[in-house]
Design a protein around this motif. Structure first.
Motif, PDB file in Angstrom:
ATOM      1  N   GLN A 106      19.517   9.494   0.928  1.00 47.67           N
ATOM      2  CA  GLN A 106      18.710   8.265   0.224  1.00 47.67           C
ATOM      3  C   GLN A 106      19.268   7.682  -0.419  1.00 47.67           C
ATOM      4  O   GLN A 106      19.664   7.846  -1.255  1.00 47.67           O
ATOM      5  CB  GLN A 106      17.698  10.194  -0.007  1.00 47.67           C
ATOM      6  CG  GLN A 106      16.464   9.504  -1.145  1.00 47.67           C
ATOM      7  CD  GLN A 106      15.751  10.738  -1.532  1.00 47.67           C
ATOM      8  OE1 GLN A 106      15.081  11.343  -0.499  1.00 47.67           O
ATOM      9  NE2 GLN A 106      15.777  10.819  -3.250  1.00 47.67           N
ATOM     10  N   ALA A 107      18.363   6.863  -0.689  1.00 47.94           N
ATOM     11  CA  ALA A 107      17.878   6.087  -2.007  1.00 47.94           C
ATOM     12  C   ALA A 107      16.979   5.835  -3.018  1.00 47.94           C
ATOM     13  O   ALA A 107      16.242   5.572  -1.905  1.00 47.94           O
ATOM     14  CB  ALA A 107      18.975   4.566  -1.283  1.00 47.94           C
ATOM     15  N   THR A 108      17.130   4.951  -4.225  1.00 43.85           N
ATOM     16  CA  THR A 108      15.935   4.969  -5.133  1.00 43.85           C
ATOM     17  C   THR A 108      16.266   4.122  -5.434  1.00 43.85           C
ATOM     18  O   THR A 108      17.663   3.425  -5.875  1.00 43.85           O
ATOM     19  CB  THR A 108      15.056   6.648  -5.886  1.00 43.85           C
ATOM     20  OG1 THR A 108      16.587   6.526  -6.798  1.00 43.85           O
ATOM     21  CG2 THR A 108      15.515   7.734  -4.735  1.00 43.85           C
ATOM     22  N   ALA A 109      14.798   3.058  -5.991  1.00 42.53           N
ATOM     23  CA  ALA A 109      14.609   2.104  -6.819  1.00 42.53           C
ATOM     24  C   ALA A 109      13.369   2.622  -7.848  1.00 42.53           C
ATOM     25  O   ALA A 109      12.172   2.895  -7.193  1.00 42.53           O
ATOM     26  CB  ALA A 109      14.648   0.875  -5.844  1.00 42.53           C
ATOM     27  N   GLN A 110      13.935   2.384  -8.738  1.00 40.50           N
ATOM     28  CA  GLN A 110      12.861   2.657 -10.151  1.00 40.50           C
ATOM     29  C   GLN A 110      11.279   1.103  -9.418  1.00 40.50           C
ATOM     30  O   GLN A 110      11.951   0.353  -9.595  1.00 40.50           O
ATOM     31  CB  GLN A 110      12.991   2.479 -11.447  1.00 40.50           C
ATOM     32  CG  GLN A 110      12.118   3.541 -12.515  1.00 40.50           C
ATOM     33  CD  GLN A 110      12.431   3.491 -14.168  1.00 40.50           C
ATOM     34  OE1 GLN A 110      13.961   2.949 -13.878  1.00 40.50           O
ATOM     35  NE2 GLN A 110      11.328   4.055 -14.633  1.00 40.50           N
ATOM     36  N   LEU A 111      10.068   1.803  -9.505  1.00 43.83           N
ATOM     37  CA  LEU A 111       9.612   0.390  -9.628  1.00 43.83           C
ATOM     38  C   LEU A 111       8.387   0.414 -10.789  1.00 43.83           C
ATOM     39  O   LEU A 111       7.470   1.730 -11.298  1.00 43.83           O
ATOM     40  CB  LEU A 111       9.017   0.585  -8.103  1.00 43.83           C
ATOM     41  CG  LEU A 111       7.595  -0.881  -7.498  1.00 43.83           C
ATOM     42  CD1 LEU A 111       8.414  -1.647  -7.898  1.00 43.83           C
ATOM     43  CD2 LEU A 111       7.031   0.417  -6.916  1.00 43.83           C
ATOM     44  N   ALA A 112       7.872   0.142 -11.641  1.00 45.05           N
ATOM     45  CA  ALA A 112       6.831  -0.463 -12.370  1.00 45.05           C
ATOM     46  C   ALA A 112       6.298  -0.611 -11.411  1.00 45.05           C
ATOM     47  O   ALA A 112       5.196  -1.988 -11.388  1.00 45.05           O
ATOM     48  CB  ALA A 112       7.569  -1.387 -13.868  1.00 45.05           C
ATOM     49  N   THR A 113       4.274  -0.025 -11.544  1.00 43.71           N
ATOM     50  CA  THR A 113       3.861  -1.235 -10.880  1.00 43.71           C
ATOM     51  C   THR A 113       2.515  -0.590 -10.946  1.00 43.71           C
ATOM     52  O   THR A 113       2.357   0.986 -11.508  1.00 43.71           O
ATOM     53  CB  THR A 113       3.685  -0.417  -9.311  1.00 43.71           C
ATOM     54  OG1 THR A 113       2.808  -1.501  -8.853  1.00 43.71           O
ATOM     55  CG2 THR A 113       3.629   0.250  -8.601  1.00 43.71           C
ATOM     56  N   ASN A 114       1.065  -0.470 -11.157  1.00 47.45           N
ATOM     57  CA  ASN A 114      -0.623   0.063 -11.235  1.00 47.45           C
ATOM     58  C   ASN A 114      -1.197  -0.704 -10.208  1.00 47.45           C
ATOM     59  O   ASN A 114      -2.583  -0.437 -10.136  1.00 47.45           O
ATOM     60  CB  ASN A 114      -1.052  -0.715 -12.988  1.00 47.45           C
ATOM     61  CG  ASN A 114      -1.156  -2.640 -12.719  1.00 47.45           C
ATOM     62  OD1 ASN A 114      -0.945  -3.106 -11.528  1.00 47.45           O
ATOM     63  ND2 ASN A 114      -1.633  -2.961 -13.493  1.00 47.45           N
ATOM     64  N   LEU A 115      -0.777  -0.637  -8.912  1.00 51.22           N
ATOM     65  CA  LEU A 115      -0.901  -1.010  -7.352  1.00 51.22           C
ATOM     66  C   LEU A 115      -0.578   0.115  -7.186  1.00 51.22           C
ATOM     67  O   LEU A 115      -0.003   1.145  -7.578  1.00 51.22           O
ATOM     68  CB  LEU A 115      -0.529  -2.065  -6.622  1.00 51.22           C
ATOM     69  CG  LEU A 115      -0.420  -3.593  -8.129  1.00 51.22           C
ATOM     70  CD1 LEU A 115       0.534  -4.575  -6.585  1.00 51.22           C
ATOM     71  CD2 LEU A 115      -1.845  -3.925  -7.653  1.00 51.22           C
ATOM     72  N   GLU A 116      -1.845   1.182  -5.967  1.00 52.54           N
ATOM     73  CA  GLU A 116      -1.699   2.209  -4.824  1.00 52.54           C
ATOM     74  C   GLU A 116      -0.895   1.296  -3.606  1.00 52.54           C
ATOM     75  O   GLU A 116      -0.944   0.213  -3.179  1.00 52.54           O
ATOM     76  CB  GLU A 116      -3.834   1.969  -4.208  1.00 52.54           C
ATOM     77  CG  GLU A 116      -4.481   2.381  -5.492  1.00 52.54           C
ATOM     78  CD  GLU A 116      -3.811   3.206  -6.036  1.00 52.54           C
ATOM     79  OE1 GLU A 116      -2.955   4.664  -4.983  1.00 52.54           O
ATOM     80  OE2 GLU A 116      -3.794   3.946  -7.030  1.00 52.54           O
ATOM     81  N   PRO A 117      -0.151   2.653  -3.730  1.00 51.13           N
ATOM     82  CA  PRO A 117       1.221   2.605  -2.108  1.00 51.13           C
ATOM     83  C   PRO A 117       0.339   1.553  -1.345  1.00 51.13           C
ATOM     84  O   PRO A 117       0.969   0.668  -0.616  1.00 51.13           O
ATOM     85  CB  PRO A 117       1.525   3.909  -2.201  1.00 51.13           C
ATOM     86  CG  PRO A 117       1.018   4.486  -3.746  1.00 51.13           C
ATOM     87  CD  PRO A 117       0.512   3.543  -3.665  1.00 51.13           C
ATOM     88  N   GLU A 118      -0.634   2.089  -0.534  1.00 48.85           N
ATOM     89  CA  GLU A 118      -1.460   1.734   0.477  1.00 48.85           C
ATOM     90  C   GLU A 118      -1.765   0.282   0.657  1.00 48.85           C
ATOM     91  O   GLU A 118      -1.821  -0.222   1.678  1.00 48.85           O
ATOM     92  CB  GLU A 118      -2.765   2.482   0.684  1.00 48.85           C
ATOM     93  CG  GLU A 118      -3.862   2.775  -0.059  1.00 48.85           C
ATOM     94  CD  GLU A 118      -3.971   3.823  -1.203  1.00 48.85           C
ATOM     95  OE1 GLU A 118      -4.669   3.902  -1.955  1.00 48.85           O
ATOM     96  OE2 GLU A 118      -2.302   3.826  -1.410  1.00 48.85           O
ATOM     97  N   ASP A 119      -1.818  -0.768  -0.814  1.00 52.44           N
ATOM     98  CA  ASP A 119      -2.098  -1.850  -1.081  1.00 52.44           C
ATOM     99  C   ASP A 119      -1.148  -3.124  -0.724  1.00 52.44           C
ATOM    100  O   ASP A 119      -1.233  -3.768  -1.091  1.00 52.44           O
ATOM    101  CB  ASP A 119      -3.032  -2.256  -2.047  1.00 52.44           C
ATOM    102  CG  ASP A 119      -4.133  -1.620  -2.195  1.00 52.44           C
ATOM    103  OD1 ASP A 119      -4.665  -1.171  -1.304  1.00 52.44           O
ATOM    104  OD2 ASP A 119      -4.785  -1.198  -3.765  1.00 52.44           O
ATOM    105  N   LEU A 120       0.470  -2.422  -0.443  1.00 57.06           N
ATOM    106  CA  LEU A 120       1.448  -3.028  -0.770  1.00 57.06           C
ATOM    107  C   LEU A 120       2.229  -3.372   0.411  1.00 57.06           C
ATOM    108  O   LEU A 120       2.054  -2.632   1.381  1.00 57.06           O
ATOM    109  CB  LEU A 120       2.528  -2.294  -1.912  1.00 57.06           C
ATOM    110  CG  LEU A 120       2.256  -2.104  -2.817  1.00 57.06           C
ATOM    111  CD1 LEU A 120       3.799  -0.797  -3.495  1.00 57.06           C
ATOM    112  CD2 LEU A 120       1.405  -3.120  -3.680  1.00 57.06           C
ATOM    113  N   ARG A 121       2.929  -4.854   0.838  1.00 51.32           N
ATOM    114  CA  ARG A 121       3.441  -5.236   2.161  1.00 51.32           C
ATOM    115  C   ARG A 121       5.055  -4.818   1.640  1.00 51.32           C
ATOM    116  O   ARG A 121       4.625  -5.209   0.204  1.00 51.32           O
ATOM    117  CB  ARG A 121       3.332  -6.393   2.302  1.00 51.32           C
ATOM    118  CG  ARG A 121       1.632  -6.568   2.451  1.00 51.32           C
ATOM    119  CD  ARG A 121       1.258  -8.306   2.748  1.00 51.32           C
ATOM    120  NE  ARG A 121       1.642  -8.638   3.951  1.00 51.32           N
ATOM    121  CZ  ARG A 121       1.756 -10.094   3.881  1.00 51.32           C
ATOM    122  NH1 ARG A 121       1.410 -10.424   4.005  1.00 51.32           N
ATOM    123  NH2 ARG A 121       2.682 -10.310   4.922  1.00 51.32           N
TER     124      ARG A 121
END
Length: 738
Positions: free
Chosen positions: A146-161
């Motif tokens: 597993q790998a992770t990357a911190q993400l700053a967003t105010n969007l819903e995951p299902e709206d992201l491509r």
């Protein structure tokens, strides 16, 4: 609306004229009917609060209106009870409710029996979409997992491509199970079976808002080999031994000292006589070793690949990079760098950059592409801006002749050099006067050429010294504002032409005079006023002064005219003297002065000359110097200028003491611009021998060194000086260290 309708018909009728004539022949002169239909505006932009607008339509036929998405829930059509069927020119009202979310858009369809058009209503959102990886790159072990990357967003995951691109030579497919949860991008990586090669990929998340605009953010993945090795770290010194294409998994760690956003990172190169690659500065970065002892220029493949943030500590994988070595002076460039080569990037601050403070004479080739503070400096030409050029030949008026301007700098030890400012630099001509005191200048030490100052026979060879400095912010030019707070004083100074009794008098003080050996035949004057580009701002085409973009004008208001203040009085503050945003002051301002004559006197077989007289009595100093700003105002004036001195001041005598020679650029030609023509005056520093001290009357002579002149396409300068050659000054100063 009748006026708009009439305009539409005036535009349409000429276009349809050919069709009308044909119809007259075919239909026995029957009148051809013109179908007129369309909205007055195609797009309306609303604030996020409740908003409305009247939508105008021009038509000579019936039409219907309807919302494309009638169930949108926020935009309604109000026709005041008239329904949705209209005939002729009309208008209707649209009303948008408060938008407490993201930007949104709706369309209104307009239809006739055989035509259709659409009006779009865009409404801003109270919330701005945010999508940004906090870390641009992550590293994972060769074991996989597993790998992770911190993400700053105010969007819903299902709206992201999601997009995964494998940038190493492997087959790909080793990244799977992408998920966004609790502010992190989570993914799985398969083991890397290769015992030597690393694997690289980039993952991009994107979002398309209601205006069909896309925002995105990318994180770069580097996976170790099967032995969990990320390659071998090498020193900056070892990189110098890897000239050519690097085919090893090696990396360097250093600090980024450049700033991609300021427009002054690197040189924008001329790609033709009237074309410039403005992407160069945005594809340029500089990385220096952690101790600041040496550095490299980075050239990325594209602007998007330049993800290097100022002060960040970066690990850069060099496999695939081309290491290019340049000599005299020795310097190194890392070319074909991509964002995928950034193994890690950790934010830093200015405090992380070692402070190297040197005088110019102490610089070595190892300082090139590192951050240096040059001590005890001044800008000795006291007028104009960071880029005193005719903006009619630069990007702000849509022309592409000048890429940068080398501004003269002098230090306490009498050394001089140039500070480089691009025409893409945001603050280069912002209406502020230059500081006239002394202090320090910080920036990146570079080695560049400037053909418009000195043509050496081929492109990119123009010698302007071994080292120059590129500033990144206006604060890097940390000089005292007032001349009194400096290390030098003036013996005499000419900041604009002050013509009295046929000769020019100093504009600062009353020491001496300036004359010419061939005065004007009608008036007897030594010369007359001409224009120079010392106006501080605003600049740019009038139509562009309030816009942004590659041809926008810098529209900060000017309050100091040409940057010359005499006895507390501004010498020019009238914006009308600025020639249509080109930065020029008119000849009436005498901001520069010139003459016109046959420079080579065939009877005496010697050059005519400008003669500068002044006294050096009572001055004790270890540094004496002369600064001039000069230009040939006609193409074909003397190309090589000789500077001599004497006490007698007689141009017909041979006993003059030589000081120096230099090239003088021709004024730029719009219709056929050559590489050695300059859209500004050349600033020159001339050290003077201390033998000049203690004299009642010293004369310095500026004459043609030979009969050579510019103008030929091959730039050999062996044409003879033309009969109407003009040599102009926009500044003369003689100064000494206090």
């Amino acid at each position: 609306m009748k006026q708009i309708k009439s305009l539409y018909r005036r535009l349409l009728l000429p276009l349809l004229g050919g069709l009308v004539l044909t119809a007259c022949e075919k239909d026995n002169g029957e009148e051809t009917r013109i179908s007129e239909f369309g909205p007055v505006k195609k797009e309306y932009v609303f604030d996020w609060k409740t908003s409305w607008a009247n939508v105008g339509v021009l038509s000579n036929q019936p039409y219907d209106i309807e919302l494309i998405n009638p169930d949108n829930g926020w935009l309604t059509i109000d026709t005041e009870g008239r329904g949705t069927h209209f005939t002729g020119d009309d208008q209707f009202k649209v009303v948008a409710t408060t938008n407490d979310g993201f930007p949104r858009m709706e369309g209104i369809r307009l239809r006739t029996h055989n035509r259709a058009d659409t009006v779009y209503i865009k409404q801003k959102g109270f919330i701005t979409p945010k999508l940004d990886f906090s870390t641009r790159s992550i590293m994972v072990l060769g074991d996989g997992g597993q790998a992770t990357a911190q993400l700053a967003t105010n969007l819903e995951p299902e709206d992201l491509r999601q997009s995964v691109v494998y940038t190493s030579t492997d087959e790909g497919g080793w990244i799977s199970d992408l998920d966004i949860s609790n502010g992190f991008l989570i993914l799985q990586t398969a083991p890397n079976a290769d015992p030597e090669a690393l694997r690289n990929a980039r993952i991009t998340l994107s979002y398309r808002d209601g205006w069909n605009q896309t925002i995105s953010s990318t994180v770069y993945l580097t996976q170790a080999n099967a032995n969990n090795e990320f390659g071998r770290e090498i020193s900056f010194g070892e990189v110098r031994d890897l000239v050519g294409i690097v085919n090893k998994d090696v990396y360097i760690e250093g600090r980024i000292i450049s700033d991609i956003g300021n427009g002054n990172n690197g040189e924008n190169t001329m790609t033709g006589q009237t074309s410039i690659d403005y992407t160069e500065t945005y594809r340029t970065a500089y990385i220096q070793s952690l101790d600041g002892s040496q550095g490299f220029m980075i050239k990325t493949v594209s602007e998007d690949d330049n993800i290097f943030e100022r002060y960040s500590k970066v690990r850069l994988l060099l496999k695939g990079v081309t290491v290019e070595a340049e000599s005299n002076p020795e310097r190194y460039i890392l070319r074909k760098v991509t964002s995928a080569m950034v193994m890690s990037s950790v934010a830093g601050s200015a405090a992380d950059i070692p402070q190297k403070v040197k005088h110019y004479s102490e610089l070595t080739d190892m300082d090139i592409y590192t951050w240096v503070t040059l001590a005890d400096c001044e800008l000795p030409v006291r007028k104009g801006s960071l880029t005193p050029i005719n903006e009619g030949y630069a990007r702000n008026t849509g022309a592409n002749r000048e890429t940068k301007y080398p501004l003269l700098v002098r230090d306490r030890n009498g050394e001089s050099f140039y500070m480089l400012t691009n025409t893409t630099c945001k603050y280069r001509r912002d209406g502020r006067m230059l500081p006239y005191g002394s202090g320090n200048i910080s920036g990146i030490v570079v080695h560049e050429s400037h053909d418009r100052f000195a043509w050496m026979g081929s492109r990119d060879m123009g010698d302007i010294g071994r080292y120059q400095i590129r500033h990144l912010t206006r604060k890097d030019i940390a000089l005292a504002e007032d001349f009194e707070n400096g290390f030098s004083a003036l013996l005499t100074e000419y900041r604009y032409g002050k013509l009295e009794s046929h000769i020019f008098r100093p504009t600062t003080g009353d020491n001496g005079y300036l004359t010419f050996t061939h005065p004007d035949e009608k008036t007897g004057d030594a010369g007359w006023g001409t224009s120079d580009p010392s106006y501080l701002g605003p600049i740019g085409n009038k139509d562009n002064l309030d816009k942004t973009g590659p041809t926008s004008g810098i529209h900060t208001g000017n309050v100091n005219g040409n940057g010359v203040v005499e006895n507390g009085k501004q010498m020019c503050t009238d914006k009308e003297t600025n020639n249509d945003g080109k930065g020029n002051l008119s000849s009436a301002e005498f901001s520069a002065w010139t003459n016109k004559c046959q420079w080579w006197n065939t009877e005496t077989d010697r050059s005519e000359a400008w003669l500068l007289h002044f006294s050096t009595q009572g001055i004790a100093t270890r540094v004496l110097s002369l600064q001039v700003a000069m230009q040939n105002r006609t193409i074909g004036g003397p190309r090589y200028i000789r500077v001599d001195w004497s006490e007698h001041g007689d141009n017909n005598r041979d006993d003059w003491n030589p000081i120096t020679e230099f090239q003088l650029p021709d004024i730029v030609n719009w219709s056929y611009t050559l590489y050695w023509q300059c859209a500004g005056y050349k600033y020159i520093d001339i050290p003077l021998p201390l033998e000049l001290l203690g004299k009642d009357d010293v004369c310095i002579r500026f004459s043609a060194a030979n009969k050579k002149a510019g103008g030929r396409e091959d730039g050999q300068f062996d044409n003879q000086i033309i009969t109407s050659g003009e040599v102009a000054f926009s500044y003369i100063g003689v100064r000494y260290n206090k």
